[in-house]
Scaffold this motif. Structure first.
Motif, PDB file in Angstrom:
ATOM      1  N   PHE A 115      34.591  24.367  52.066  1.00 28.03           N
ATOM      2  CA  PHE A 115      35.296  25.413  51.331  1.00 28.03           C
ATOM      3  C   PHE A 115      34.532  26.732  51.426  1.00 28.03           C
ATOM      4  O   PHE A 115      33.307  26.745  51.557  1.00 28.03           O
ATOM      5  CB  PHE A 115      35.420  25.074  49.836  1.00 28.03           C
ATOM      6  N   THR A 116      35.269  27.821  51.333  1.00 31.19           N
ATOM      7  CA  THR A 116      34.672  29.119  51.021  1.00 31.19           C
ATOM      8  C   THR A 116      34.827  29.321  49.520  1.00 31.19           C
ATOM      9  O   THR A 116      35.946  29.284  48.996  1.00 31.19           O
ATOM     10  CB  THR A 116      35.377  30.267  51.767  1.00 31.19           C
ATOM     11  N   TYR A 117      33.739  29.491  48.824  1.00 31.83           N
ATOM     12  CA  TYR A 117      33.783  29.694  47.379  1.00 31.83           C
ATOM     13  C   TYR A 117      33.989  31.184  47.104  1.00 31.83           C
ATOM     14  O   TYR A 117      33.158  32.007  47.500  1.00 31.83           O
ATOM     15  CB  TYR A 117      32.497  29.181  46.729  1.00 31.83           C
ATOM     16  N   ILE A 118      35.095  31.511  46.431  1.00 29.99           N
ATOM     17  CA  ILE A 118      35.478  32.913  46.215  1.00 29.99           C
ATOM     18  C   ILE A 118      35.034  33.401  44.841  1.00 29.99           C
ATOM     19  O   ILE A 118      34.416  34.464  44.720  1.00 29.99           O
ATOM     20  CB  ILE A 118      36.996  33.090  46.384  1.00 29.99           C
ATOM     21  N   GLY A 119      35.342  32.647  43.800  1.00 31.65           N
ATOM     22  CA  GLY A 119      34.929  33.069  42.465  1.00 31.65           C
ATOM     23  C   GLY A 119      35.420  32.143  41.379  1.00 31.65           C
ATOM     24  O   GLY A 119      36.470  31.511  41.509  1.00 31.65           O
ATOM     25  N   VAL A 265      36.604  37.717  50.946  1.00 26.77           N
ATOM     26  CA  VAL A 265      35.985  37.065  49.783  1.00 26.77           C
ATOM     27  C   VAL A 265      35.648  38.103  48.721  1.00 26.77           C
ATOM     28  O   VAL A 265      35.975  37.945  47.532  1.00 26.77           O
ATOM     29  CB  VAL A 265      34.717  36.289  50.194  1.00 26.77           C
ATOM     30  N   ASN A 266      35.008  39.189  49.147  1.00 28.12           N
ATOM     31  CA  ASN A 266      34.594  40.222  48.196  1.00 28.12           C
ATOM     32  C   ASN A 266      35.790  40.894  47.533  1.00 28.12           C
ATOM     33  O   ASN A 266      35.773  41.172  46.329  1.00 28.12           O
ATOM     34  CB  ASN A 266      33.735  41.271  48.902  1.00 28.12           C
ATOM     35  N   ARG A 267      36.825  41.130  48.332  1.00 29.78           N
ATOM     36  CA  ARG A 267      38.001  41.817  47.785  1.00 29.78           C
ATOM     37  C   ARG A 267      38.712  40.937  46.755  1.00 29.78           C
ATOM     38  O   ARG A 267      39.064  41.400  45.665  1.00 29.78           O
ATOM     39  CB  ARG A 267      38.955  42.184  48.917  1.00 29.78           C
ATOM     40  N   ILE A 268      38.933  39.670  47.095  1.00 29.45           N
ATOM     41  CA  ILE A 268      39.637  38.780  46.162  1.00 29.45           C
ATOM     42  C   ILE A 268      38.800  38.563  44.901  1.00 29.45           C
ATOM     43  O   ILE A 268      39.329  38.551  43.786  1.00 29.45           O
ATOM     44  CB  ILE A 268      39.966  37.437  46.841  1.00 29.45           C
ATOM     45  N   ASN A 269      37.493  38.407  45.065  1.00 24.61           N
ATOM     46  CA  ASN A 269      36.624  38.222  43.906  1.00 24.61           C
ATOM     47  C   ASN A 269      36.715  39.427  42.964  1.00 24.61           C
ATOM     48  O   ASN A 269      36.840  39.274  41.739  1.00 24.61           O
ATOM     49  CB  ASN A 269      35.184  38.011  44.361  1.00 24.61           C
ATOM     50  N   GLY A 270      36.666  40.617  43.531  1.00 18.24           N
ATOM     51  CA  GLY A 270      36.755  41.818  42.717  1.00 18.24           C
ATOM     52  C   GLY A 270      38.098  41.957  42.017  1.00 18.24           C
ATOM     53  O   GLY A 270      38.166  42.326  40.837  1.00 18.24           O
ATOM     54  N   GLU A 271      39.183  41.657  42.738  1.00 13.90           N
ATOM     55  CA  GLU A 271      40.511  41.754  42.138  1.00 13.90           C
ATOM     56  C   GLU A 271      40.701  40.683  41.066  1.00 13.90           C
ATOM     57  O   GLU A 271      41.373  40.920  40.047  1.00 13.90           O
ATOM     58  CB  GLU A 271      41.590  41.626  43.219  1.00 13.90           C
ATOM     59  N   LEU A 272      40.124  39.524  41.274  1.00 15.14           N
ATOM     60  CA  LEU A 272      40.201  38.456  40.281  1.00 15.14           C
ATOM     61  C   LEU A 272      39.535  38.889  38.981  1.00 15.14           C
ATOM     62  O   LEU A 272      40.074  38.697  37.889  1.00 15.14           O
ATOM     63  CB  LEU A 272      39.537  37.191  40.829  1.00 15.14           C
ATOM     64  N   HIS A 273      38.363  39.486  39.091  1.00 16.60           N
ATOM     65  CA  HIS A 273      37.646  39.954  37.902  1.00 16.60           C
ATOM     66  C   HIS A 273      38.446  41.012  37.148  1.00 16.60           C
ATOM     67  O   HIS A 273      38.511  40.994  35.904  1.00 16.60           O
ATOM     68  CB  HIS A 273      36.285  40.519  38.293  1.00 16.60           C
ATOM     69  N   LYS A 274      39.080  41.928  37.890  1.00 16.17           N
ATOM     70  CA  LYS A 274      39.900  42.955  37.239  1.00 16.17           C
ATOM     71  C   LYS A 274      41.107  42.325  36.558  1.00 16.17           C
ATOM     72  O   LYS A 274      41.470  42.715  35.444  1.00 16.17           O
ATOM     73  CB  LYS A 274      40.344  43.994  38.271  1.00 16.17           C
TER      74      LYS A 274
END
Length: 323
Positions: A115-119, A265-274
């Motif tokens: 897996f790639t762990y996203i957040g 990964v970075n983009r989805i993680n950031g959007e998830l946090h928002k």
């Protein structure tokens, strides 16, 4: 002439390059979000709320793809067949991340490497509940009653290998209880029989159970978290009543196929946090008793591996196998 032709070729190449379309920034197409559970449940509702909150900033639609079955292995199989380009992700929880590698002898994937762990997203707390007629109003009374009636008290769960099942197995081991498991096909029928008194007790997730807890149709004795749940602030933790290691919850995060681009990964993680701060999502979390746990992909990986090791010991001791 030869020199002239070389210069002409170089000029044409430069002109072509200057008119070539720039590579599209991520994301340039819709995303698919796999939910390994049926539509309409707590996991599905959570996914849809987060996806709706993420879409405007991402600039692309997020399509929810429900792929239930086989202890989430069907959803994982779909994920593993997808290109690791950042356009297919999955909402994963205890089964895929922690339990299955210990419950299946021939699991076709390895959570540590495939897996790639996203957040992380967060966790659904679980609580020990009993029917109102059950003769125990505290955890201490519950333990005393079960020990006085070994193997005569049964408990419900939404199915073998679910967080609810494993939470009770953990408590059973820590308290040395003789209590019989009755697996159901989902949380709804299990809750129906708890409310009806057919089965006296279960570990109930707050996403499904808060309404019936608040209505008084079941009595809650303790919450399986290190600290009290904000949704039930008057309910003690197991630690407070003498069982400090009984921590259990449905743990959620976003994963992708191995090898996803770091940009994605970075983009989805950031959007998830928002998205987790959006008013509608905050309200849904509160309504579900869901606790947000934002973190980096590295945090997610480390937490998942530590939890897998912890639950592996519980599963081995309980002898739970799903194949």
């Amino acid at each position: 002439m030869k020199r002239f032709l070389q210069l002409l070729a170089a000029g044409l190449a430069l002109a072509a390059a200057s008119h070539a379309p720039a590579q599209s920034a991520y994301p340039s197409q819709p995303l698919r979000w796999i939910v390994p559970y049926p539509a309409g449940g707590g996991t599905d509702n959570l996914a849809r709320a987060l996806a709706d909150a993420m879409q405007p900033s991402l600039g692309q639609p997020i399509v929810i793809d429900n792929r239930p079955g086989a202890s989430t292995n069907i959803g994982v199989s779909v994920l593993m067949q997808a290109k690791p380009d950042g356009y297919t992700i999955m909402q994963a929880e205890n089964a895929a991340l922690l339990f299955n590698e210990h419950m299946f002898a021939k699991l076709p994937y390895k959570p540590a490497s495939d897996f790639t762990y996203i957040g992380t997203i967060g966790r659904f707390p679980v609580a020990l509940v009993v029917h109102p007629d059950f003769p125990a109003k505290t955890v201490a009374e519950f333990v005393s009653y079960v020990k006085a009636n070994p193997d005569k008290v049964s408990y419900a769960s939404p199915g073998n290998g679910t967080p609810h099942h494993m939470a009770m197995e953990l408590f059973k081991q820590k308290a040395a209880l003789g209590i019989v498991h009755v697996p159901y096909k989902g949380a709804a029928p299990a809750m129906t029989d708890i409310m009806g008194g057919q089965v006296p007790t279960m570990m109930l997730d707050l996403a499904s159970g808060l309404p019936i807890i608040r209505s008084g149709k079941v009595r809650v004795l303790a919450i399986a978290l290190p600290q009290r749940a904000s949704a039930l602030p008057d309910v003690p933790t197991f630690s407070e009543v003498g069982f400090k290691d009984v921590n259990a919850y449905a743990f959620h995060g976003l994963i992708g196929p191995a090898g996803m681009p770091q940009e994605a990964v970075n983009r989805i993680n950031g959007e998830l946090h928002k998205a987790m701060k959006a008013p509608k999502v905050v309200k849904l979390f509160a309504d579900f008793g869901f606790e947000a746990l934002p973190g980096t992909p590295q945090d997610f990986y480390k937490l998942s591996r530590a939890e897998s090791e912890r639950w592996g010991k519980v599963i081995k001791s309980a002898g739970v196998q799903l194949d």
